[in-house]
Design a protein around this motif. Structure first.
Motif, mmCIF file in Angstrom:
data_model
loop_
_atom_site.group_PDB
_atom_site.id
_atom_site.type_symbol
_atom_site.label_atom_id
_atom_site.label_comp_id
_atom_site.label_asym_id
_atom_site.label_seq_id
_atom_site.Cartn_x
_atom_site.Cartn_y
_atom_site.Cartn_z
ATOM 1 N N THR A 98 3.778 5.205 -2.553
ATOM 2 C CA THR A 98 3.843 4.898 -3.980
ATOM 3 C C THR A 98 5.129 4.185 -4.360
ATOM 4 O O THR A 98 5.099 3.159 -5.057
ATOM 5 C CB THR A 98 3.713 6.194 -4.812
ATOM 6 O OG1 THR A 98 2.494 6.846 -4.466
ATOM 7 C CG2 THR A 98 3.727 5.890 -6.302
ATOM 8 N N TYR A 99 6.267 4.707 -3.886
ATOM 9 C CA TYR A 99 7.558 4.231 -4.407
ATOM 10 C C TYR A 99 8.322 3.305 -3.465
ATOM 11 O O TYR A 99 9.192 2.575 -3.917
ATOM 12 C CB TYR A 99 8.435 5.425 -4.780
ATOM 13 C CG TYR A 99 7.842 6.218 -5.915
ATOM 14 C CD1 TYR A 99 7.967 5.776 -7.230
ATOM 15 C CD2 TYR A 99 7.127 7.393 -5.688
ATOM 16 C CE1 TYR A 99 7.409 6.480 -8.273
ATOM 17 C CE2 TYR A 99 6.567 8.106 -6.735
ATOM 18 C CZ TYR A 99 6.702 7.640 -8.025
ATOM 19 O OH TYR A 99 6.145 8.328 -9.060
ATOM 20 N N ILE A 100 8.012 3.333 -2.191
ATOM 21 C CA ILE A 100 8.741 2.463 -1.259
ATOM 22 C C ILE A 100 7.894 1.247 -0.888
ATOM 23 O O ILE A 100 8.334 0.110 -1.042
ATOM 24 C CB ILE A 100 9.211 3.242 -0.015
ATOM 25 C CG1 ILE A 100 10.228 4.298 -0.443
ATOM 26 C CG2 ILE A 100 9.811 2.293 1.026
ATOM 27 C CD1 ILE A 100 10.723 5.191 0.673
ATOM 28 N N THR A 101 6.667 1.490 -0.404
ATOM 29 C CA THR A 101 5.826 0.345 -0.032
ATOM 30 C C THR A 101 5.024 -0.193 -1.213
ATOM 31 O O THR A 101 4.410 -1.241 -1.105
ATOM 32 C CB THR A 101 4.875 0.695 1.135
ATOM 33 O OG1 THR A 101 4.049 1.786 0.742
ATOM 34 C CG2 THR A 101 5.652 1.049 2.382
ATOM 35 N N LYS A 102 5.035 0.545 -2.327
ATOM 36 C CA LYS A 102 4.406 0.103 -3.578
ATOM 37 C C LYS A 102 2.929 -0.252 -3.420
ATOM 38 O O LYS A 102 2.451 -1.271 -3.906
ATOM 39 C CB LYS A 102 5.168 -1.062 -4.183
ATOM 40 C CG LYS A 102 6.563 -0.706 -4.604
ATOM 41 C CD LYS A 102 7.260 -1.900 -5.192
ATOM 42 C CE LYS A 102 8.645 -1.580 -5.616
ATOM 43 N NZ LYS A 102 9.554 -1.237 -4.564
ATOM 44 N N MET A 103 2.236 0.619 -2.725
ATOM 45 C CA MET A 103 0.796 0.423 -2.567
ATOM 46 C C MET A 103 0.089 0.813 -3.870
ATOM 47 O O MET A 103 0.582 1.631 -4.636
ATOM 48 C CB MET A 103 0.281 1.283 -1.408
ATOM 49 C CG MET A 103 0.795 0.865 -0.053
ATOM 50 S SD MET A 103 0.363 2.022 1.263
ATOM 51 C CE MET A 103 -1.403 1.830 1.330
ATOM 52 N N TYR A 104 -1.057 0.209 -4.096
ATOM 53 C CA TYR A 104 -1.876 0.575 -5.247
ATOM 54 C C TYR A 104 -2.530 1.924 -4.988
ATOM 55 O O TYR A 104 -2.757 2.315 -3.838
ATOM 56 C CB TYR A 104 -2.953 -0.487 -5.499
ATOM 57 C CG TYR A 104 -2.393 -1.799 -5.973
ATOM 58 C CD1 TYR A 104 -1.915 -1.941 -7.275
ATOM 59 C CD2 TYR A 104 -2.335 -2.891 -5.116
ATOM 60 C CE1 TYR A 104 -1.385 -3.152 -7.711
ATOM 61 C CE2 TYR A 104 -1.809 -4.106 -5.551
ATOM 62 C CZ TYR A 104 -1.347 -4.223 -6.851
ATOM 63 O OH TYR A 104 -0.827 -5.411 -7.282
ATOM 64 N N VAL A 105 -2.865 2.615 -6.065
ATOM 65 C CA VAL A 105 -3.467 3.944 -5.960
ATOM 66 C C VAL A 105 -4.727 3.893 -5.103
ATOM 67 O O VAL A 105 -4.936 4.745 -4.227
ATOM 68 C CB VAL A 105 -3.769 4.528 -7.361
ATOM 69 C CG1 VAL A 105 -4.525 5.832 -7.259
ATOM 70 C CG2 VAL A 105 -2.482 4.714 -8.151
ATOM 71 N N ASP A 106 -5.560 2.879 -5.318
ATOM 72 C CA ASP A 106 -6.807 2.757 -4.542
ATOM 73 C C ASP A 106 -6.527 2.629 -3.048
ATOM 74 O O ASP A 106 -7.232 3.210 -2.222
ATOM 75 C CB ASP A 106 -7.635 1.568 -5.026
ATOM 76 C CG ASP A 106 -8.220 1.789 -6.416
ATOM 77 O OD1 ASP A 106 -8.426 2.957 -6.795
ATOM 78 O OD2 ASP A 106 -8.470 0.788 -7.119
ATOM 79 N N GLU A 107 -5.505 1.858 -2.700
ATOM 80 C CA GLU A 107 -5.142 1.696 -1.287
ATOM 81 C C GLU A 107 -4.691 3.023 -0.677
ATOM 82 O O GLU A 107 -5.061 3.353 0.447
ATOM 83 C CB GLU A 107 -4.007 0.680 -1.132
ATOM 84 C CG GLU A 107 -4.371 -0.746 -1.458
ATOM 85 C CD GLU A 107 -3.148 -1.652 -1.377
ATOM 86 O OE1 GLU A 107 -3.105 -2.486 -0.453
ATOM 87 O OE2 GLU A 107 -2.248 -1.507 -2.224
ATOM 88 N N ILE A 108 -3.881 3.753 -1.438
ATOM 89 C CA ILE A 108 -3.381 5.043 -0.956
ATOM 90 C C ILE A 108 -4.550 6.006 -0.765
ATOM 91 O O ILE A 108 -4.639 6.695 0.263
ATOM 92 C CB ILE A 108 -2.333 5.632 -1.920
ATOM 93 C CG1 ILE A 108 -1.103 4.715 -1.978
ATOM 94 C CG2 ILE A 108 -1.929 7.040 -1.498
ATOM 95 C CD1 ILE A 108 -0.115 5.062 -3.081
ATOM 96 N N CYS A 109 -5.442 6.031 -1.724
ATOM 97 C CA CYS A 109 -6.614 6.914 -1.629
ATOM 98 C C CYS A 109 -7.471 6.558 -0.418
ATOM 99 O O CYS A 109 -7.937 7.453 0.301
ATOM 100 C CB CYS A 109 -7.449 6.835 -2.903
ATOM 101 S SG CYS A 109 -6.630 7.552 -4.345
ATOM 102 N N ASP A 110 -7.676 5.267 -0.184
ATOM 103 C CA ASP A 110 -8.450 4.839 0.990
ATOM 104 C C ASP A 110 -7.757 5.249 2.285
ATOM 105 O O ASP A 110 -8.389 5.737 3.212
ATOM 106 C CB ASP A 110 -8.655 3.317 0.981
ATOM 107 C CG ASP A 110 -9.623 2.865 -0.093
ATOM 108 O OD1 ASP A 110 -10.358 3.719 -0.649
ATOM 109 O OD2 ASP A 110 -9.645 1.649 -0.397
ATOM 110 N N LYS A 111 -6.458 5.042 2.328
ATOM 111 C CA LYS A 111 -5.694 5.343 3.541
ATOM 112 C C LYS A 111 -5.677 6.846 3.849
ATOM 113 O O LYS A 111 -5.777 7.249 5.001
ATOM 114 C CB LYS A 111 -4.270 4.815 3.390
ATOM 115 C CG LYS A 111 -3.533 4.709 4.684
ATOM 116 C CD LYS A 111 -2.291 3.843 4.506
ATOM 117 C CE LYS A 111 -1.860 3.389 5.859
ATOM 118 N NZ LYS A 111 -1.418 2.052 5.937
ATOM 119 N N LEU A 112 -5.531 7.659 2.802
ATOM 120 C CA LEU A 112 -5.472 9.109 2.985
ATOM 121 C C LEU A 112 -6.849 9.766 2.895
ATOM 122 O O LEU A 112 -6.970 10.974 3.094
ATOM 123 C CB LEU A 112 -4.539 9.738 1.944
ATOM 124 C CG LEU A 112 -3.072 9.310 2.006
ATOM 125 C CD1 LEU A 112 -2.281 9.934 0.867
ATOM 126 C CD2 LEU A 112 -2.465 9.686 3.351
#
Length: 138
Positions: A98-112
């Motif tokens: 979220t704060y370092i690589t600044k991924m979008y919420v959707d990307e984070i949700c997909d990744k996790l």
């Protein structure tokens, strides 16, 4: 806003600060490499300014900006190390993405492989955990 949120907001904005300093250095380097357009003659009572003096000033400015940039980069590393102190690896991952690589919420949700509501709950828990780490450091 608690201390953890302030630090995370600062972390999120450091990249823009670093990039603007890099852009400033690039501008100065471009000025150093371009052909000089200054004259060494006096102009209407003004003092003669040597081309070497201008280059020296540009180099000093460049070095000062580089030093400032290094300090900002070190601050970013320091804040990243605070995230590393979290015990829960998923909390670390959520904050880093979220704060370092600044991924979008959707990307984070997909990744996790989680839902958005799970993401927001995890992020909130991670921020609370970071708050505890910061309290412990004080």
């Amino acid at each position: 806003m608690n201390k953890a949120k302030k630090l995370l907001n600062e972390l999120q904005n450091l990249d823009m600060d670093i990039q603007s300093r890099i852009d400033e250095i690039n501008e100065l380097e471009a000025g150093l490499l371009s052909s000089p357009k200054w004259k060494t003659d006096k102009v209407q009572g003004g003092q003669a300014r040597q081309v070497d003096d201008v280059y020296t000033q540009l180099i000093v400015m460049k070095e000062a900006i580089e030093q400032d940039t290094n300090e900002v980069i070190n601050r970013k590393l320091e804040l990243g190390r605070l995230i590393n102190k979290l015990k829960n690896p998923r909390s670390r991952s959520v904050l880093r993405m979220t704060y370092i690589t600044k991924m979008y919420v959707d990307e984070i949700c997909d990744k996790l492989v989680i839902s958005k509501s799970s993401y927001y709950n995890m992020r909130k828990a991670a921020i609370e955990e970071l708050s505890l780490v910061l309290e412990h450091l004080e």
